[in-house]
Design an enzyme around this catalytic site. Structure first.
Site, PDB file in Angstrom:
ATOM      1  CG  HIS A 235      -1.996   1.018   1.175  1.00  0.00           C
ATOM      2  ND1 HIS A 235      -3.228   0.830   1.760  1.00  0.00           N
ATOM      3  CD2 HIS A 235      -2.045   2.253   0.627  1.00  0.00           C
ATOM      4  CE1 HIS A 235      -3.980   1.897   1.568  1.00  0.00           C
ATOM      5  NE2 HIS A 235      -3.277   2.773   0.890  1.00  0.00           N
TER       6      HIS A 235
ATOM      7  CG  HIS B 111      -1.120   6.672  -1.787  1.00  0.00           C
ATOM      8  ND1 HIS B 111      -2.278   6.487  -2.502  1.00  0.00           N
ATOM      9  CD2 HIS B 111      -1.351   6.155  -0.546  1.00  0.00           C
ATOM     10  CE1 HIS B 111      -3.189   5.910  -1.726  1.00  0.00           C
ATOM     11  NE2 HIS B 111      -2.653   5.694  -0.536  1.00  0.00           N
TER      12      HIS B 111
ATOM     13  CG  ASP C  13      -2.234   4.911   3.550  1.00  0.00           C
ATOM     14  OD1 ASP C  13      -2.155   5.212   2.341  1.00  0.00           O
ATOM     15  OD2 ASP C  13      -3.192   5.265   4.266  1.00  0.00           O
TER      16      ASP C  13
HETATM   17 ZN   LIG Z   1      -7.018   4.315   2.056  1.00  0.00          ZN
END
Ligand SMILES: [Zn+2]
Length: 434
Positions: free
Chosen positions: A64, A66, A314
């Site tokens: 996970h 970005h 994340d």
């Molecule tokens: Zn999320």
């Protein structure tokens, strides 16, 4: 690429059940030999890494992240984000689809995974579950899976409609990949920027309740039951960044029931509570938000008892000007790739007594298992030469001015860490050296 010998280290490879002194030989990008110290006498290598006093573990896997490319490369790029990952010991990361434009097509996925983007480690991706992540119509799972998708998600947003989530789970089950759900009932959340509770009350901010997360997890588990019964396929739900005791309990009982549910917890959710927001610190603002101490302890309990399958960062970079505005307007998210191992070792290993093997399993073999990766997350002979070498006893403080990421939005600047990465090797090449 040249051959590499890693000598005198303590090899911790949860997938093969080894925690012992071993020498490791890497050739042609693969693990070519693992032997007791001195057992690799007849091989030679140009490069020798002396790992005395160090742990030699599989390169870490993060399901996970970005990386903001395409579309927001002022925050991060694939090149800088994967450099930060390598510095944190990661050799495989999975990019979320909420780029600009949203990664919802084969062309978009192929562009992202192209070597020209400059990833120094293995970059994988989960494309959007629905076109534009609008939650209305599912994308072409078959085509995307053939192009390399390891799962589907609308991360940043939930797949809210029952019928759409049901269709996504069923389609993904046919391919054998998970639907990763950002579990948040956004209908319950209007204008909230942090966890509901005494801290939100003190700061005068509207709070997100724990129900927003639990209700979606509950609904998705119900869908798994129904799909297994009616469609006779076995869907795989992966719950992203679990943050509440209630959702953890739902996942624990769904697993006991035999449903195929996996989940991840982010380091900030086991290391911090909403008290970290202090005086409106936007570097402690993320979604799901930091929660109460009881929730933090429930994350640790889930990690300790095996309910949690993996730790995922994340990693969510944002530019300074975006975070430097009033709390309610600032974007959600913090960077996390360079602090994940140090926090896991400090909080879970040193603090809670979790074995080193279990910490490493949660960051390598188990996340690799969630997305069914072969030859990653382990140091078995024949696997990819993905290795992290770290000093498990080194206590240090994270200094954000040294980050490889383009962004510096972290609440962990100056925070104590345990275990310092010395080398990261990706497919037989040194991609990070302290
Ligand atoms: Zn999320």
């Amino acid at each position: 690429m040249s051959d590499i010998l890693i000598l005198n280290g303590r090899l911790v490879d949860p997938a093969s059940g080894v925690d012992a002194e071993r020498d490791v030989f890497l050739r042609h990008g693969k693990i070519a030999g693992v032997e007791k110290p001195g057992g690799l006498k007849d091989v030679t290598a140009k490069e020798i890494i002396d790992a005395a006093g160090m742990v030699v573990a599989p390169g870490l896997v993060d399901v996970h992240v970005h990386l903001r490319e395409p579309g927001q490369t002022y925050k991060e790029s694939i090149k800088t984000g994967t450099a930060a990952a390598a510095a944190g010991g990661f050799t495989t990361v999975v990019a979320m689809p909420n780029t600009v434009p949203v990664n919802d097509s084969v062309a978009g996925l192929e562009w992202m995974l192209d070597a020209a983007r400059g990833s120094c480690i293995k970059l994988l991706a989960m494309p959007a579950a629905t076109f534009g992540s609008r939650g209305e119509e599912i994308t072409d799972f078959h085509e995307l899976a053939e192009a390399g998708a390891v799962g589907f998600t609308d991360d940043g947003k939930p797949v809210l409609q029952d019928a759409v989530m049901r269709e996504a789970l069923t389609a993904a089950a046919g391919i054998g990949v998970p639907v990763s759900q950002h579990a948040e009932n956004t209908r319950l959340k209007g204008g909230c920027s942090m966890n509901a509770g005494p801290v939100a009350f003190r700061l005068g901010l509207r709070g997100i309740t724990v129900e927003a997360e639990a209700r979606i997890v509950e609904r998705d588990i119900q869908l798994l039951r129904e799909i297994e019964r009616v469609d006779r396929v076995r869907p795989h739900l992966h719950v992203q960044h679990v943050s509440t005791a209630r959702a953890m309990e739902l996942i624990r009982s769904a697993k006991a029931e035999g449903l195929h549910v996996t989940c991840e917890v982010a380091p900030h959710h086991f290391a911090l509570t909403d008290e970290a927001i202090g005086d409106y610190d936007t570097n402690a603002k993320m979604n799901p938000p930091l929660r109460a101490e009881a929730d933090r302890l429930a994350m640790i309990a889930g990690l300790m008892d095996g309910t949690v399958d993996c730790i995922a960062t994340d990693h969510a970079p944002h530019a300074r000007f975006e975070k430097e505005q009033e709390f309610e307007r600032a974007p959600n998210g913090i960077t996390g790739l360079e602090t994940a191992l140090g926090l896991a070792l400090r909080v879970l290993h040193q603090g809670e007594g979790m074995t080193l093997t279990r910490v490493i399993a949660l960051m390598s073999a188990q996340p690799a298992g969630v997305i069914s990766l072969d030859g990653r997350g382990t140091l078995r002979v024949g696997s990819f030469g993905n290795v992290v070498v770290f000093d498990p006893a080194s206590e240090w403080k994270f200094d954000v001015t040294k980050t490889r990421s383009k962004s510096r939005n972290t609440p962990f600047d100056g925070a104590p860490m345990l275990g310092r990465v010395a080398y990261t090797l990706s497919e037989g090449r040194v991609v990070y050296k302290a």
